[in-house]
Design a protein around this motif. Structure first.
Motif, PDB file in Angstrom:
ATOM      1  N   UNK A   1     -34.794 127.939  34.233  1.00  0.00           N
ATOM      2  CA  UNK A   1     -35.543 126.762  33.776  1.00  0.00           C
ATOM      3  C   UNK A   1     -34.717 125.510  34.077  1.00  0.00           C
ATOM      4  N   UNK A   2     -35.303 124.608  34.857  1.00  0.00           N
ATOM      5  CA  UNK A   2     -34.604 123.403  35.304  1.00  0.00           C
ATOM      6  C   UNK A   2     -35.267 122.182  34.673  1.00  0.00           C
TER       7      UNK A   2
ATOM      8  N   UNK B   1     -36.995 116.803  44.815  1.00  0.00           N
ATOM      9  CA  UNK B   1     -37.946 117.764  45.346  1.00  0.00           C
ATOM     10  C   UNK B   1     -37.508 119.175  44.976  1.00  0.00           C
ATOM     11  N   UNK B   2     -37.673 119.530  43.715  1.00  0.00           N
ATOM     12  CA  UNK B   2     -37.329 120.878  43.286  1.00  0.00           C
ATOM     13  C   UNK B   2     -38.319 121.876  43.878  1.00  0.00           C
ATOM     14  N   UNK B   3     -37.813 122.985  44.365  1.00  0.00           N
ATOM     15  CA  UNK B   3     -38.660 123.967  45.026  1.00  0.00           C
ATOM     16  C   UNK B   3     -38.879 125.217  44.176  1.00  0.00           C
ATOM     17  N   UNK B   4     -38.428 125.169  42.912  1.00  0.00           N
ATOM     18  CA  UNK B   4     -38.625 126.301  42.014  1.00  0.00           C
ATOM     19  C   UNK B   4     -39.919 126.143  41.218  1.00  0.00           C
ATOM     20  N   UNK B   5     -40.326 127.215  40.563  1.00  0.00           N
ATOM     21  CA  UNK B   5     -41.573 127.185  39.785  1.00  0.00           C
ATOM     22  C   UNK B   5     -41.362 126.582  38.403  1.00  0.00           C
ATOM     23  N   UNK B   6     -40.201 126.872  37.789  1.00  0.00           N
ATOM     24  CA  UNK B   6     -39.999 126.502  36.394  1.00  0.00           C
ATOM     25  C   UNK B   6     -39.197 125.213  36.303  1.00  0.00           C
ATOM     26  N   UNK B   7     -39.860 124.090  36.519  1.00  0.00           N
ATOM     27  CA  UNK B   7     -39.207 122.781  36.534  1.00  0.00           C
ATOM     28  C   UNK B   7     -39.939 121.832  35.589  1.00  0.00           C
ATOM     29  N   UNK B   8     -39.170 121.146  34.762  1.00  0.00           N
ATOM     30  CA  UNK B   8     -39.716 120.093  33.893  1.00  0.00           C
ATOM     31  C   UNK B   8     -39.117 118.776  34.371  1.00  0.00           C
TER      32      UNK B   8
ATOM     33  N   UNK C   1     -32.959 124.355  28.477  1.00  0.00           N
ATOM     34  CA  UNK C   1     -32.764 124.368  29.931  1.00  0.00           C
ATOM     35  C   UNK C   1     -31.669 125.342  30.341  1.00  0.00           C
ATOM     36  N   UNK C   2     -31.838 125.960  31.510  1.00  0.00           N
ATOM     37  CA  UNK C   2     -30.741 126.714  32.113  1.00  0.00           C
ATOM     38  C   UNK C   2     -29.847 125.756  32.892  1.00  0.00           C
TER      39      UNK C   2
ATOM     40  N   UNK D   1     -22.285 124.978  27.674  1.00  0.00           N
ATOM     41  CA  UNK D   1     -23.073 126.133  28.105  1.00  0.00           C
ATOM     42  C   UNK D   1     -24.149 125.883  29.123  1.00  0.00           C
ATOM     43  N   UNK D   2     -24.355 124.641  29.533  1.00  0.00           N
ATOM     44  CA  UNK D   2     -25.377 124.374  30.544  1.00  0.00           C
ATOM     45  C   UNK D   2     -24.732 124.378  31.932  1.00  0.00           C
ATOM     46  N   UNK D   3     -24.222 125.533  32.293  1.00  0.00           N
ATOM     47  CA  UNK D   3     -23.529 125.683  33.568  1.00  0.00           C
ATOM     48  C   UNK D   3     -24.506 125.533  34.726  1.00  0.00           C
ATOM     49  N   UNK D   4     -23.958 125.117  35.863  1.00  0.00           N
ATOM     50  CA  UNK D   4     -24.800 124.963  37.046  1.00  0.00           C
ATOM     51  C   UNK D   4     -25.532 123.646  37.090  1.00  0.00           C
ATOM     52  N   UNK D   5     -25.143 122.701  36.228  1.00  0.00           N
ATOM     53  CA  UNK D   5     -25.802 121.400  36.225  1.00  0.00           C
ATOM     54  C   UNK D   5     -25.253 120.538  37.362  1.00  0.00           C
TER      55      UNK D   5
END
Length: 459
Positions: free
Chosen positions: A263-264, A274-281, A310-311, A333-337
């Motif tokens: 979840x992004x 331009x996020x290309x994933x499905x789960x984007x807010x 959020x992930x 804990x919000x790694x990958x940001x």
């Protein structure tokens, strides 16, 4: 809409209401040779027709014209010009020209051809009679013009009103976006001394991928593999660079490697990622209303995003106090940001973060701020637009910790300049420094093929 034609085509008998009364009759240029007429392109015809529209439109009433009437009169203009110039058009070409002119009148006027041109990256309007574009990093002046300052103001107002924003004497500059996501900044009098100015950073029709950036020479394949590994390993990344260096493009390309199950939440002043994933807010700031209330800042959105499970949190660009909340998120804990910042080097980027955290107005020691940066961020990707106009990754640096009150870093990849070609292209190569990243184990644990990074023998 049109008036004072030399010869009125039958289609032009519609109720004409939008032509400036003082405009003289249309007079085509001298006849061209048969050879020249054969070489006339449809785009050139549209350009001349667009010039005729600029001279004849009465913009005070254009918004009141019924679209069907407007289309009929545009068709009449096309008929007259092609008849006068003896340039026959096939039916489908005729309809395409009319459609394009309608888009120009009801869209962004003279800018429409530039927006449709895939070779144009930036459109820079320096007043109503001076428009530049950037192609492949090179600026060039165009023949595009607005009829007057009011015409340009009308186009600016059309853009900003579509996204619920405003621009006037009390709020003379604004950030906005077009329907396709292109970024727009406009500034008017009294701050713009010589008249309204506008810049448009066009949204790529086809999102950039890491592979496309490698093909364009922005980085090497090995550097690309490393960046993909950092994203897959959920390491926190800061993308740094000057204006127009390609920060947002790089952020889009790197984010494409995020797992589709995550979840992004994205946070921007003007939505353009331009996020290309499905789960984007997607979240966007809001300026204050005319009475001064109702503003929603990036800092408030970052804090709210923490409550949205959020992930990963991606901030388009940190500019102020939201930097502290972003660092807090990375440390909790919000790694990958990921986020971007304006800076000319990786070290300068950390200094910019320090400055922006202090904008909170609280008395926080520099050592504590630097500790937050060192523990929250893992890598800095530095970009630059070089003298030949090309955008490149110039370094990939790892934040390794603290020594006293100083945040320590080490370069993993750097771009070595070796000279200039005869046509002005900057020559160079991307080289690993031979330093093995401290987060090597993270890459291995995430399943990254470390052998492909070609660094194992350089530890």
């Amino acid at each position: 809409m049109f008036k004072n034609f030399n010869k009125r085509a039958p289609e032009a008998e519609a109720n004409v209401i939008a032509l400036k009364p003082e405009v003289a009759a249309f007079r085509p240029e001298d006849d061209l040779s048969q050879e020249d007429r054969d070489l006339i392109k449809l785009l050139e015809l549209k350009s001349r027709l667009h010039e005729a529209l600029l001279d004849r439109l009465n913009y005070a009433v254009i918004d009141k014209v019924v679209p069907e009437d407007l289309r009929r009169e545009v068709a009449a203009l096309v008929t007259e010009v092609v008849t006068s110039e003896r340039t026959p058009l096939k039916s489908k070409d005729f309809q395409r020209v009319v459609d394009d002119l309608m888009n120009e009148v009801l869209g962004l006027g003279p800018l429409e051809p530039l927006l449709e041109d895939p070779t144009v990256n930036d459109i820079l309007v320096n007043g109503h009679d001076s428009v530049f574009v950037e192609r492949s990093g090179i600026l060039e002046k165009t023949k595009v013009r607005f009829s007057d300052e009011k015409h340009l103001l009308r186009i600016i107002d059309k853009i900003v009103s579509r996204v619920g924003r405003r621009v006037d004497e009390s709020n003379p500059w604004v950030d906005a976006r077009l329907e396709d996501g292109s970024r727009v900044n406009a500034i008017i009098r009294p701050c713009a001394i010589d008249g309204p100015s506008m810049s448009i950073r066009k949204f790529a029709k086809m999102p950039y991928t890491m592979e496309r950036l490698v093909s364009a020479g922005a980085m090497s394949q090995t550097a690309s593999d490393l960046l993909k590994g950092l994203v897959n390993s959920r390491l926190n990344i800061l993308i740094s660079g000057g204006t127009g260096s390609g920060k947002t493009t790089m952020l889009n390309a790197m984010s494409a490697n995020i797992n589709n199950r995550e979840r992004i939440v994205t946070i921007e002043d003007a939505a353009e990622l331009q996020m290309q994933q499905e789960h984007v807010v997607r979240l966007e700031t809001r300026p204050a209303n005319p009475s001064g209330g109702g503003a929603v800042t990036q800092r408030e959105l970052v804090r709210n995003a923490l409550r949205m499970r959020p992930d990963r949190i991606i901030v388009g660009e940190v500019r102020g106090a939201e930097t502290f909340d972003m660092l807090q998120a990375m440390n909790t804990g919000h790694d990958g940001s990921m986020t971007t910042v304006h800076a000319n080097s990786a070290r300068d980027a950390l200094g910019r973060l320090e400055q922006m955290v202090t904008m909170m107005g609280i008395d926080m020691p520099l050592g504590a701020i630097r500790t937050q940066i060192a523990s929250g961020l893992h890598f800095v990707v530095q970009l630059a637009r070089l003298s030949d106009g090309r955008r490149r990754v110039v370094s990939i640096s790892e934040i390794t910790g603290m020594e006293g009150d100083v945040v320590t870093m080490q370069d993993i990849f750097i771009f070595h300049r070796t000279g200039m070609s005869d046509d002005g292209e900057v020559l160079g190569e991307f080289k690993p420094t031979g330093i093995r990243p401290r987060h090597w184990d993270h890459l291995v644990a995430a399943g990254v093929d470390v052998s492909a990074l070609k660094l194992t023998s350089m530890g």
